[in-house]
Each structure stands twice: as C-alpha cells, then as structure tokens.
Design a protein around this motif. Structure first.
Motif, PDB file in Angstrom:
ATOM      1  N   UNK A 147       0.871  -1.133  -0.083  1.00  0.00           N
ATOM      2  CA  UNK A 147      -0.048   0.022  -0.162  1.00  0.00           C
ATOM      3  C   UNK A 147       1.005   1.196   0.012  1.00  0.00           C
ATOM      4  N   UNK A 148       0.302   2.262  -0.097  1.00  0.00           N
ATOM      5  CA  UNK A 148       1.205   3.630  -0.252  1.00  0.00           C
ATOM      6  C   UNK A 148       2.053   3.644   1.105  1.00  0.00           C
ATOM      7  N   UNK A 149       3.247   3.893   0.981  1.00  0.00           N
ATOM      8  CA  UNK A 149       4.298   3.789   2.391  1.00  0.00           C
ATOM      9  C   UNK A 149       4.499   2.576   2.587  1.00  0.00           C
ATOM     10  N   UNK A 150       4.090   1.354   2.237  1.00  0.00           N
ATOM     11  CA  UNK A 150       4.506  -0.037   2.488  1.00  0.00           C
ATOM     12  C   UNK A 150       5.092  -0.719   1.014  1.00  0.00           C
ATOM     13  N   UNK A 151       5.618   0.026   0.141  1.00  0.00           N
ATOM     14  CA  UNK A 151       6.045  -0.339  -0.918  1.00  0.00           C
ATOM     15  C   UNK A 151       7.077  -1.759  -0.857  1.00  0.00           C
ATOM     16  N   UNK A 183      -0.650  -5.306  -6.703  1.00  0.00           N
ATOM     17  CA  UNK A 183      -0.479  -4.077  -5.965  1.00  0.00           C
ATOM     18  C   UNK A 183      -1.700  -3.230  -6.374  1.00  0.00           C
ATOM     19  N   UNK A 184      -1.871  -2.228  -5.256  1.00  0.00           N
ATOM     20  CA  UNK A 184      -2.625  -1.064  -5.303  1.00  0.00           C
ATOM     21  C   UNK A 184      -2.141  -0.152  -6.422  1.00  0.00           C
ATOM     22  N   UNK A 185      -3.122   0.134  -7.437  1.00  0.00           N
ATOM     23  CA  UNK A 185      -2.431   0.894  -8.532  1.00  0.00           C
ATOM     24  C   UNK A 185      -1.728   2.307  -8.107  1.00  0.00           C
ATOM     25  N   UNK A 186      -1.898   2.609  -6.770  1.00  0.00           N
ATOM     26  CA  UNK A 186      -1.265   3.722  -6.514  1.00  0.00           C
ATOM     27  C   UNK A 186       0.271   3.617  -6.115  1.00  0.00           C
ATOM     28  N   UNK A 234      -0.904  -3.895 -11.431  1.00  0.00           N
ATOM     29  CA  UNK A 234      -2.032  -2.965 -10.742  1.00  0.00           C
ATOM     30  C   UNK A 234      -3.341  -3.493 -10.598  1.00  0.00           C
ATOM     31  N   UNK A 235      -4.027  -3.394  -9.370  1.00  0.00           N
ATOM     32  CA  UNK A 235      -5.427  -3.730  -9.226  1.00  0.00           C
ATOM     33  C   UNK A 235      -6.011  -2.332  -8.577  1.00  0.00           C
ATOM     34  N   UNK A 236      -7.206  -2.131  -8.765  1.00  0.00           N
ATOM     35  CA  UNK A 236      -7.984  -0.856  -8.496  1.00  0.00           C
ATOM     36  C   UNK A 236      -7.691  -0.572  -6.791  1.00  0.00           C
ATOM     37  N   UNK A 237      -7.646   0.604  -6.698  1.00  0.00           N
ATOM     38  CA  UNK A 237      -7.222   1.273  -5.300  1.00  0.00           C
ATOM     39  C   UNK A 237      -8.122   2.405  -4.919  1.00  0.00           C
ATOM     40  N   UNK A 238      -8.312   2.605  -3.606  1.00  0.00           N
ATOM     41  CA  UNK A 238      -9.208   3.696  -3.201  1.00  0.00           C
ATOM     42  C   UNK A 238      -8.054   4.490  -2.025  1.00  0.00           C
ATOM     43  N   UNK A 239      -7.757   5.570  -2.762  1.00  0.00           N
ATOM     44  CA  UNK A 239      -6.616   6.154  -1.789  1.00  0.00           C
ATOM     45  C   UNK A 239      -5.335   5.593  -1.712  1.00  0.00           C
ATOM     46  N   UNK A 240      -5.128   4.872  -0.459  1.00  0.00           N
ATOM     47  CA  UNK A 240      -3.762   4.368  -0.440  1.00  0.00           C
ATOM     48  C   UNK A 240      -3.690   2.745  -0.391  1.00  0.00           C
ATOM     49  N   UNK A 241      -4.885   1.927  -0.520  1.00  0.00           N
ATOM     50  CA  UNK A 241      -4.936   0.501  -0.716  1.00  0.00           C
ATOM     51  C   UNK A 241      -5.876   0.247  -1.602  1.00  0.00           C
ATOM     52  N   UNK A 242      -5.867  -1.203  -1.595  1.00  0.00           N
ATOM     53  CA  UNK A 242      -6.882  -1.756  -2.520  1.00  0.00           C
ATOM     54  C   UNK A 242      -8.303  -1.292  -2.166  1.00  0.00           C
ATOM     55  N   UNK A 243      -9.022  -1.201  -3.307  1.00  0.00           N
ATOM     56  CA  UNK A 243     -10.564  -0.963  -2.800  1.00  0.00           C
ATOM     57  C   UNK A 243     -11.237  -2.193  -3.535  1.00  0.00           C
TER      58      UNK A 243
END
Length: 282
Positions: A36-40, A62-65, A81-90
């Motif tokens: 997730x964002x911050x945990x690459x 991974x989340x697309x972000x 890439x998989x759909x994300x909502x903000x920082x994580x998978x959605x």
C-alpha cells in the motif's frame, strides 16, 4: 503429538527435484497481494523471497497507486496494478483478482496491505474462492481478528504467520508453553500456524515442527515479508503445506544466521537474507 526438530538435511529432502527439461511453469505460479502507499517495501521483499527460493512465476498484485514504484523497483516479478481507493486496494479490485485465481498454485495476502474495507474485501474474496493454499500474514491476520469464521469455514489450506502481537489479536496468548498455544490455535482455526519468535513453532494441530535457526538480527522490518514469500514459493512448487511452511521457517532463519556470521547482527538487512537464501538450497 508428533514433534520434530528441523535440520538442513531434512529440509533438502523436502525440496522437489528439478528435471533437466523443466520450464518456469513447472516451478509454481504464485500470486502475492501485498503493499500500500508507504509500504512498498513489504511487497518487494515478499516477491523477492519467493523468487530467491525457486518460484517459477511470481505475480505481484499491488494497489495501482504504488504500481509505478514497484514496477521500477522490481525486474523479475510480474507486477500487476489493481484498483485502489486512496492508499490501499479498493473493493473493485476483488473482481479483477478473482479472474486471476484459477491459474495460480498458491496465494499470499497481507504484507503491507493496510486494514481498509477494500483490503478486507480482497482478503475475503481470496479465502472464499481460491481452493489452493493461502498464506495470510501481517495486516491480513489483523483483518481476520474479527472474522475468524472465514478460516473455520474454508475448505482449502490456510497458513497464518503471526508474531506474538498478532497472535494476541486473534484471541490467543503464547504463555509459558508456546507449542501448546500454537496447537490450540491451529485446531481452533482449522489452519496451519507458524508462531514466530525464538524457536518458531509450525503446526497443523497434530504435528509440530520447532525451528532452531534464526537470531535477533532478524528483528527488523521486512524480515517477515521475506518469510511469507518463501512459504508461498515452496507451496507453489508443490511441497505439502505443513512441510513447506516448516522448510520456509528453517531456510529463513538459516539465511539470517549466515548474515549474522558474515556481517553481524546489528547491520544485517532483509535484502542480505534474500541473497543468502539460495546458498542454503544447493
């Protein structure tokens, strides 16, 4: 209760023989749903742990972000890439992931995915629809704390890899008898349990392995992600789930011991363990 102390010779006998005319598809197709964002780093460590222990095809979802970061950082895994909502998978990621599951031999979920509703939806999709073995680590374990019925109702094999804190969140305590605690939880949850720490215990509730390898230098962020990658790699290569989990624990700890011997416990990193792993499998 069968209790086994792990050693290198036993581990080597568990590893599958490689045919001279084999191809990458023969060595397992595994899907890792991590990051997730911050945990690459969690996603990268898990993916490389799988590759360094012989997985033929590693698909890192991974989340697309964070897709751009992982795609630049990693050469060998197939980063999706998989759909994300903000920082994580959605939640929308679940449908896309569902399409990928039938082609996989094993799945890992949890390393660095966060504890959002979208992450839980992805976890639920995997546990309810994938018939093969699933490794659940880190945030995945925390998400299951209030949904343990997903484990008990699952027909496929599930491997949980908690440290003492995550074990507590699941509703159990290590106490003075680590083996007994792990056995109780494994039986209650209907899973294979790898209870981390000094002398890691691996059990399906009937047979227990105790791992003698490892050292305090491994107590650094990313180490557990490498372990999860090793487990899913060995599962994908067709090793029986309990033996795959036990072998992964031994290899991971032994890699840490090599690093401690060569560069010392204070400065060793999970990336050092990734380089040490193949030396233990020859």
């Amino acid at each position: 209760m069968e209790l086994h102390q792990l050693n290198r010779q036993e581990i080597l006998t568990m590893l599958p023989k490689r045919s001279v005319d084999a191809h990458k598809g023969d060595f397992g197709k595994v899907l890792l749903l991590c990051g997730s964002r911050g945990y690459t780093g969690a996603a990268a460590m898990a993916a490389m742990g799988a590759l360094r222990t012989g997985a033929g095809l590693v698909y890192l979802g991974v989340p697309e972000c964070i897709y751009g970061i992982e795609a630049v950082k990693l050469n060998e895994p197939v980063v999706i890439p998989f759909p994300a909502d903000g920082d994580t998978f959605c939640e929308d990621a679940s449908g896309e992931i569902l399409k990928r599951l039938p082609a996989m031999d094993a799945v890992l979920i949890g390393c660095g995915i966060g504890q959002s509703e979208g992450s839980f939806a992805v976890l639920k999709t995997v546990l309810e629809n994938f018939k093969g073995p699933v490794v659940v680590d880190a945030d995945g374990i925390n998400l299951l704390a209030l949904h343990k019925d997903l484990l008990r109702e699952r027909t496929g094999i599930t491997i949980l890899t908690p440290h003492a804190g995550e074990f507590s969140r699941l509703g159990y305590t290590v106490g003075t008898d680590k083996t007994a605690a792990a056995v109780t939880a494994a039986r209650d949850l209907g899973c294979i349990l790898l209870l981390k720490g000094h002398h890691t215990v691996i059990t399906d509730g009937e047979t227990c392995y105790v791992n003698p390898t490892g050292n305090p230098g491994m107590a650094v962020g990313g180490s557990g992600d490498v372990l999860s990658g090793v487990i899913v790699s060995l599962l994908g290569q067709g090793i029986a789930p309990l033996q795959a989990t036990a072998a992964a624990a031994w290899l991971h700890g032994a890699a840490g011991d090599l690093c401690a011997e060569e560069i010392g416990q204070y400065g060793m990193l999970p990336t050092d363990m990734l380089l040490a792993l193949p030396r233990l499998m020859k």
